[in-house]
Structures are given as structure tokens and as C-alpha cells.
Design a protein around this motif. Structure first.
Motif, PDB file in Angstrom:
ATOM      1  N   TYR A  92     -39.622 -34.537  26.107  1.00 36.13           N
ATOM      2  CA  TYR A  92     -39.243 -33.571  27.140  1.00 36.13           C
ATOM      3  C   TYR A  92     -39.725 -34.044  28.502  1.00 36.13           C
ATOM      4  CZ  TYR A  92     -37.736 -30.137  23.738  1.00 36.13           C
ATOM      5  OH  TYR A  92     -37.057 -29.494  22.746  1.00 36.13           O
TER       6      TYR A  92
ATOM      7  N   GLN B 223     -44.188 -25.184  25.523  1.00 32.06           N
ATOM      8  CA  GLN B 223     -42.989 -25.808  24.972  1.00 32.06           C
ATOM      9  C   GLN B 223     -41.771 -24.914  25.202  1.00 32.06           C
ATOM     10  OE1 GLN B 223     -43.267 -27.357  20.992  1.00 32.06           O
ATOM     11  NE2 GLN B 223     -41.064 -27.513  20.788  1.00 32.06           N
TER      12      GLN B 223
ATOM     13  N   GLU C   6     -38.780 -26.241  27.478  1.00 31.79           N
ATOM     14  CA  GLU C   6     -37.435 -26.359  26.912  1.00 31.79           C
ATOM     15  C   GLU C   6     -36.428 -25.563  27.731  1.00 31.79           C
ATOM     16  OE1 GLU C   6     -37.814 -25.195  22.814  1.00 31.79           O
ATOM     17  OE2 GLU C   6     -38.743 -27.097  22.259  1.00 31.79           O
TER      18      GLU C   6
ATOM     19  N   SER D 102     -33.402 -27.380  29.676  1.00 28.94           N
ATOM     20  CA  SER D 102     -32.046 -26.949  29.358  1.00 28.94           C
ATOM     21  C   SER D 102     -31.292 -26.545  30.617  1.00 28.94           C
ATOM     22  CB  SER D 102     -32.093 -25.777  28.374  1.00 28.94           C
ATOM     23  OG  SER D 102     -30.800 -25.272  28.136  1.00 28.94           O
TER      24      SER D 102
END
Length: 137
Positions: free
Chosen positions: A49, A83, A87, A91
Motif C-alpha cells: 500500500y 489499514q 485502503e 482506493s
């Protein structure tokens, strides 16, 4: 961030990629090969990531992930919340967007254990109300 996610391969990877691409299309987004390649890299474990965020920061010229702040939570819970936030930000950036600084601040406060999920959600709704919300009286 927690690195205990298992990379995907074979049919599982292809199915996840198809779901990502179709989900984006249904939402009115049409990711290019570069964005889909980044998603594939995250799923197959060849890209973290943090690595994806660095690529997006270089491409769009704004930070995707913010520096970590001290947490009142256990390390495992803090990692889990970070996390989730990371995320969500990656995204959004993969779609070419970015949440406001005020939303990032709410996310960071939740990840650090300073506010509850409900408080974060309420703060985001105050900043960005829906037309489906009843008018305030």
C-alpha cells in the motif's frame, strides 16, 4: 501496516481483478491499465500500500497517506484501523480523487483512538451531507 495479508494468484487473483474492474465500472469509473496494474500488484503481493501510495503521490502531486500519529489503542487495533484508512485513501486515489483535509483529520483521529467510528461518521456527514438527509430544523 499489517503485512499478514496473503497474496492472491491464479483464479483467485483473476476473479478479484474482475470484481475490482466491474465494481469501478458500475460506479461510473473506468480505471486505466496503470491503475489496474497497481491493484493487481497489491493483490499479488508485488506492491505494498505504501508503494502504491508513493506512486500515486508522484503522479497526482498530493499525499495519499499521512504520517502516523501516536495511538491510544493496542498496536494490533491501531494497525487494523490504519489499514482501513489507508485502503480507503488508496482506493479513492486510484479513482483520481482525494478526500478533504477535514475528512483525513477525522480518519486520523479515529485510527489513533481519539474518536469512535460513530463520531467519525457523524463528522463526515456534517462536512458532506447527503441530499437524502432530512433538512435540519
Amino acid at each position: 501496516m499489517n503485512d499478514d495479508r496473503r497474496p492472491l494468484s491464479g483464479d483467485a487473483l483473476e476473479q478479484a481483478m474482475a470484481m475490482i474492474e466491474k465494481g469501478q465500472q458500475l460506479a461510473g469509473h473506468f480505471p486505466d491499465a496503470e491503475a489496474l496494474g497497481r491493484a493487481r500488484g497489491i493483490l499479488d503481493g508485488s506492491l505494498t500500500y505504501e508503494g502504491a501510495a508513493a506512486q500515486l503521490e508522484a503522479k497526482y502531486g498530493f499525499p495519499v497517506l499521512r504520517p502516523r500519529r501516536p495511538s491510544r489503542l493496542s498496536p494490533d487495533e491501531h494497525d487494523r484501523r490504519r489499514q482501513i484508512v489507508d485502503e480507503a485513501r488508496v482506493s479513492t486515489a486510484l479513482e483520481g480523487g482525494r478526500a478533504s483535509d477535514a475528512v483525513h483529520e477525522l480518519q486520523d483521529r479515529w485510527a489513533a483512538g481519539e474518536i469512535t467510528w460513530e463520531q467519525m461518521h457523524a463528522g463526515v456527514r456534517r462536512l458532506h451531507p447527503s441530499t437524502a438527509d432530512p433538512p435540519e430544523t
